[in-house]
Scaffold this motif. Structure first.
Motif, PDB file in Angstrom:
ATOM      1  N   GLY A 107       0.831  -1.200   0.000  1.00 54.73           N
ATOM      2  CA  GLY A 107       0.000   0.000   0.000  1.00 54.73           C
ATOM      3  C   GLY A 107       0.860   1.242   0.000  1.00 54.73           C
ATOM      4  O   GLY A 107       2.078   1.173  -0.138  1.00 54.73           O
ATOM      5  N   ALA A 108       0.201   2.376   0.187  1.00 52.60           N
ATOM      6  CA  ALA A 108       0.914   3.652   0.201  1.00 52.60           C
ATOM      7  C   ALA A 108       0.554   4.420   1.468  1.00 52.60           C
ATOM      8  O   ALA A 108       0.045   3.848   2.437  1.00 52.60           O
ATOM      9  N   ASP A 109       0.787   5.732   1.458  1.00 53.58           N
ATOM     10  CA  ASP A 109       0.729   6.521   2.691  1.00 53.58           C
ATOM     11  C   ASP A 109      -0.609   6.469   3.404  1.00 53.58           C
ATOM     12  O   ASP A 109      -0.663   6.483   4.641  1.00 53.58           O
ATOM     13  N   GLY A 110      -1.711   6.409   2.667  1.00 52.95           N
ATOM     14  CA  GLY A 110      -3.019   6.384   3.298  1.00 52.95           C
ATOM     15  C   GLY A 110      -3.286   5.133   4.113  1.00 52.95           C
ATOM     16  O   GLY A 110      -4.208   5.094   4.929  1.00 52.95           O
ATOM     17  N   MET A 111      -2.455   4.102   3.915  1.00 50.64           N
ATOM     18  CA  MET A 111      -2.625   2.842   4.629  1.00 50.64           C
ATOM     19  C   MET A 111      -1.681   2.716   5.821  1.00 50.64           C
ATOM     20  O   MET A 111      -1.766   1.759   6.582  1.00 50.64           O
ATOM     21  N   VAL A 112      -0.767   3.660   5.974  1.00 49.11           N
ATOM     22  CA  VAL A 112       0.266   3.530   7.003  1.00 49.11           C
ATOM     23  C   VAL A 112      -0.254   4.048   8.344  1.00 49.11           C
ATOM     24  O   VAL A 112      -0.189   5.240   8.648  1.00 49.11           O
ATOM     25  N   GLY A 113      -0.771   3.140   9.130  1.00 48.39           N
ATOM     26  CA  GLY A 113      -1.256   3.473  10.467  1.00 48.39           C
ATOM     27  C   GLY A 113      -1.372   2.205  11.275  1.00 48.39           C
ATOM     28  O   GLY A 113      -1.856   1.170  10.777  1.00 48.39           O
ATOM     29  N   ASP A 114      -0.913   2.235  12.520  1.00 48.30           N
ATOM     30  CA  ASP A 114      -0.967   1.026  13.333  1.00 48.30           C
ATOM     31  C   ASP A 114      -2.394   0.609  13.667  1.00 48.30           C
ATOM     32  O   ASP A 114      -2.638  -0.542  14.054  1.00 48.30           O
ATOM     33  N   SER A 115      -3.349   1.531  13.517  1.00 50.21           N
ATOM     34  CA  SER A 115      -4.750   1.142  13.699  1.00 50.21           C
ATOM     35  C   SER A 115      -5.156   0.102  12.659  1.00 50.21           C
ATOM     36  O   SER A 115      -5.994  -0.759  12.928  1.00 50.21           O
ATOM     37  N   LEU A 116      -4.563   0.175  11.466  1.00 48.33           N
ATOM     38  CA  LEU A 116      -4.842  -0.805  10.424  1.00 48.33           C
ATOM     39  C   LEU A 116      -4.378  -2.192  10.867  1.00 48.33           C
ATOM     40  O   LEU A 116      -5.115  -3.184  10.733  1.00 48.33           O
TER      41      LEU A 116
ATOM     42  N   ILE B  85       4.197  -4.358   2.701  1.00 50.69           N
ATOM     43  CA  ILE B  85       5.089  -3.314   2.202  1.00 50.69           C
ATOM     44  C   ILE B  85       4.283  -2.048   1.952  1.00 50.69           C
ATOM     45  O   ILE B  85       3.141  -2.107   1.481  1.00 50.69           O
ATOM     46  N   ALA B  86       4.869  -0.894   2.258  1.00 52.62           N
ATOM     47  CA  ALA B  86       4.186   0.375   1.982  1.00 52.62           C
ATOM     48  C   ALA B  86       5.213   1.478   1.772  1.00 52.62           C
ATOM     49  O   ALA B  86       6.404   1.310   2.048  1.00 52.62           O
ATOM     50  N   THR B  87       4.729   2.600   1.285  1.00 53.46           N
ATOM     51  CA  THR B  87       5.552   3.802   1.167  1.00 53.46           C
ATOM     52  C   THR B  87       4.789   4.977   1.759  1.00 53.46           C
ATOM     53  O   THR B  87       3.562   4.957   1.851  1.00 53.46           O
ATOM     54  N   ARG B  88       5.522   5.997   2.149  1.00 57.20           N
ATOM     55  CA  ARG B  88       4.934   7.251   2.624  1.00 57.20           C
ATOM     56  C   ARG B  88       5.978   8.339   2.445  1.00 57.20           C
ATOM     57  O   ARG B  88       7.177   8.050   2.395  1.00 57.20           O
ATOM     58  N   PRO B  89       5.551   9.593   2.304  1.00 53.38           N
ATOM     59  CA  PRO B  89       6.527  10.677   2.267  1.00 53.38           C
ATOM     60  C   PRO B  89       7.370  10.664   3.541  1.00 53.38           C
ATOM     61  O   PRO B  89       6.846  10.438   4.644  1.00 53.38           O
ATOM     62  N   GLY B  90       8.656  10.886   3.395  1.00 54.70           N
ATOM     63  CA  GLY B  90       9.550  10.860   4.539  1.00 54.70           C
ATOM     64  C   GLY B  90      10.241  12.189   4.728  1.00 54.70           C
ATOM     65  O   GLY B  90       9.941  13.179   4.059  1.00 54.70           O
ATOM     66  N   SER B  91      11.179  12.194   5.648  1.00 53.95           N
ATOM     67  CA  SER B  91      11.964  13.389   5.947  1.00 53.95           C
ATOM     68  C   SER B  91      13.434  13.053   5.757  1.00 53.95           C
ATOM     69  O   SER B  91      13.904  12.051   6.314  1.00 53.95           O
TER      70      SER B  91
ATOM     71  N   ALA C  16       5.020   9.918  13.028  1.00 58.18           N
ATOM     72  CA  ALA C  16       3.651   9.729  12.535  1.00 58.18           C
ATOM     73  C   ALA C  16       3.515  10.337  11.144  1.00 58.18           C
ATOM     74  O   ALA C  16       4.053  11.414  10.856  1.00 58.18           O
ATOM     75  N   VAL C  17       2.790   9.647  10.289  1.00 63.95           N
ATOM     76  CA  VAL C  17       2.686  10.080   8.898  1.00 63.95           C
ATOM     77  C   VAL C  17       2.119  11.500   8.812  1.00 63.95           C
ATOM     78  O   VAL C  17       1.101  11.819   9.414  1.00 63.95           O
TER      79      VAL C  17
ATOM     80  N   ALA D  31       7.304  -1.158   6.439  1.00 68.97           N
ATOM     81  CA  ALA D  31       6.906  -2.566   6.457  1.00 68.97           C
ATOM     82  C   ALA D  31       6.270  -2.875   7.802  1.00 68.97           C
ATOM     83  O   ALA D  31       6.609  -2.265   8.822  1.00 68.97           O
ATOM     84  N   VAL D  32       5.351  -3.819   7.800  1.00 65.40           N
ATOM     85  CA  VAL D  32       4.761  -4.283   9.054  1.00 65.40           C
ATOM     86  C   VAL D  32       5.665  -5.367   9.630  1.00 65.40           C
ATOM     87  O   VAL D  32       5.888  -6.418   9.012  1.00 65.40           O
ATOM     88  N   GLU D  33       6.186  -5.073  10.805  1.00 70.73           N
ATOM     89  CA  GLU D  33       7.057  -6.020  11.501  1.00 70.73           C
ATOM     90  C   GLU D  33       6.693  -6.022  12.979  1.00 70.73           C
ATOM     91  O   GLU D  33       6.640  -4.962  13.607  1.00 70.73           O
ATOM     92  N   GLY D  34       6.424  -7.207  13.516  1.00 71.85           N
ATOM     93  CA  GLY D  34       6.121  -7.319  14.929  1.00 71.85           C
ATOM     94  C   GLY D  34       4.867  -6.580  15.345  1.00 71.85           C
ATOM     95  O   GLY D  34       4.778  -6.084  16.473  1.00 71.85           O
ATOM     96  N   GLY D  35       3.913  -6.466  14.443  1.00 71.95           N
ATOM     97  CA  GLY D  35       2.635  -5.854  14.787  1.00 71.95           C
ATOM     98  C   GLY D  35       2.562  -4.357  14.632  1.00 71.95           C
ATOM     99  O   GLY D  35       1.635  -3.722  15.147  1.00 71.95           O
ATOM    100  N   ALA D  36       3.525  -3.759  13.911  1.00 70.59           N
ATOM    101  CA  ALA D  36       3.503  -2.308  13.716  1.00 70.59           C
ATOM    102  C   ALA D  36       4.237  -1.955  12.432  1.00 70.59           C
ATOM    103  O   ALA D  36       5.098  -2.708  11.955  1.00 70.59           O
ATOM    104  N   PHE D  37       3.879  -0.792  11.866  1.00 69.45           N
ATOM    105  CA  PHE D  37       4.628  -0.275  10.729  1.00 69.45           C
ATOM    106  C   PHE D  37       5.953   0.293  11.225  1.00 69.45           C
ATOM    107  O   PHE D  37       5.991   1.061  12.196  1.00 69.45           O
ATOM    108  N   VAL D  38       7.026  -0.078  10.556  1.00 73.11           N
ATOM    109  CA  VAL D  38       8.346   0.453  10.899  1.00 73.11           C
ATOM    110  C   VAL D  38       9.004   1.002   9.627  1.00 73.11           C
ATOM    111  O   VAL D  38       8.791   0.479   8.526  1.00 73.11           O
ATOM    112  N   GLY D  39       9.794   2.056   9.794  1.00 73.74           N
ATOM    113  CA  GLY D  39      10.513   2.622   8.670  1.00 73.74           C
ATOM    114  C   GLY D  39      11.729   1.777   8.335  1.00 73.74           C
ATOM    115  O   GLY D  39      12.480   1.368   9.209  1.00 73.74           O
TER     116      GLY D  39
END
Length: 401
Positions: free
Chosen positions: A251-260, A273-279, A301-302, A387-395
């Motif tokens: 997915g992409a940025d709109g899907m990146v949330g641990d609530s998902l 796997i996902a992407t989101r704007p970064g810093s 947080a995104v 990526a989702v690892e161990g129950g959460a999105f991680v960069g």
């Protein structure tokens, strides 16, 4: 005890107490407090309020006035709600500028119905669809996040590099979903990949099993979902997992949330796997990260960093413009965001005040990077692999073009 910047921001963004004599300057915030991104919105708002708190703590704006941030709910998906939210900011609250909206459809509706007619500058920290670029906006609509024309291309590149050469795609049928899907499919096919199925869906439904049947019939084992974490994206992933038809999700940025992850299940989404704007790794990023942690919210947080930058940039532009009037603000915004000029980092409000008062040029280098706006109000940017690892999105790191 450390002062709570966020608590100060909450007080500053509310209605002034009766009898308060101090003048106020208003920057509004409009976002999806309810609806398909409701779990993503609070830290985005926190990012903007952190900027407000720092400004007020360092002497205020325009000669000591208090900066306040009234807010309104766009719901993300309802154009009428977005228009009403913007109308309230522009015509009732009489804001000088607006941070927002977040979802692209809300930004477009708010801009066309109220902000552009009212001559109000908007800076979105989250509206990524190419449709924002195409607005006839009289140089009033900007964003601190790169276009999905870029993110979609990068997501396609990432998937191909990881060995996924055939995917099925479903996207939410709005400006965000369509723009992102177009960019992704073009990049994926240009890189030699196969789009086995590409299917639009409507948000807000309880059952997507019919669409999933068509997607799985394509034979693809990887499903790319370009939607929202608290909306159709969540339901589709849950029902896709229940069907057992796919082995990999993206997915992409709109899907990146641990609530998902919490809603669908950690086991179901492990490895997604996902992407989101970064810093980028710049001085401003670390300064913001520390300040956000002290204020009590997650700096990663995104769109939180992009919201901070939107609010801080607008405040700098108001100070540069010399008044809370709306006229001339877009030119001032371009000035404070661009070289040449003395570099201003996140939190350096007092330094900026001194330089502006002395007639010196400034160049804000923010929490999410540099914001050299092009003629359409767009900015370059970087994309972060998630990526989702161990129950959460991680960069997993920034993706190089």
């Amino acid at each position: 005890m450390k002062k709570s910047l966020l608590a100060m921001a909450i007080a500053a963004s509310g209605v002034a107490l009766a009898g308060a004599a101090q003048a106020e300057v208003k920057i509004g915030f409009i976002g999806g407090f309810t609806g398909p991104i409701e779990s993503l919105t609070p830290p985005i708002f926190d990012g903007a309020r952190l900027a407000v708190a720092q400004i007020n703590e360092q002497g205020g704006i325009l000669g000591g006035q208090t900066l306040v941030m009234p807010n309104a709910d766009t719901t993300c998906s309802d154009a009428s709600a977005a228009s009403n939210a913007a109308d309230r900011m522009v015509n009732t609250e009489q804001v000088t500028a607006i941070v927002g909206a977040l979802c692209t459809g809300a930004t477009v509706a708010a801009a066309n119905s109220a902000a552009i007619p009212g001559g109000v500058v908007m800076v979105s920290p989250a509206s990524t669809a190419p449709a924002v670029t195409e607005l006839d906006d009289n140089d009033l609509v900007f964003r601190t996040v790169p276009s999905d024309a870029y993110q979609g291309e990068i997501l396609a590149k990432l998937m191909l590099e990881k060995g996924f050469d055939e995917v099925a795609v479903t996207y939410v049928n709005n400006d965000y979903g369509r723009g992102l899907a177009d960019a992704f499919t073009a990049g994926f096919e240009a890189g030699g990949g196969t789009i086995a199925e590409n299917l639009a869906h409507e948000d807000g439904r309880a059952d997507y099993r019919s669409e999933l049947g068509s997607l799985s019939a394509s034979g693809a084992e990887t499903l790319v979902v370009l939607a929202y974490a608290d909306g159709s994206g969540q339901t589709i992933l849950r029902q896709a997992y229940e069907s057992g038809a796919f082995t990999q999700y993206a997915g992409a940025d709109g899907m990146v949330g641990d609530s998902l992850v919490g809603a669908v299940g950690a086991d179901a989404l492990e490895g997604m796997i996902a992407t989101r704007p970064g810093s980028p790794e710049l001085p401003g990023t670390e300064i913001f990260s520390q300040a956000a942690q002290e204020a009590g919210f997650d700096p990663s947080a995104v769109f939180a960093a992009q919201a901070y930058d939107a609010a801080f940039l607008l405040a700098l532009a108001i100070e540069q413009n010399g008044s809370a009037e709306r006229e001339g603000l877009s030119q001032a915004l371009r000035s404070v965001a661009s070289a040449p000029g003395e570099v201003i980092l996140p939190g350096e409000w007092e330094k900026a005040l001194e330089l502006i008062a002395a007639g010196e040029e400034i160049n804000y280098e923010g929490a999410s990077g540099s914001h050299e706006f092009d003629e359409n109000g767009d900015v370059p940017g970087v994309v972060l692999e998630m990526a989702v690892e161990g129950g959460a999105f991680v960069g997993k790191g920034l993706i190089q073009d």
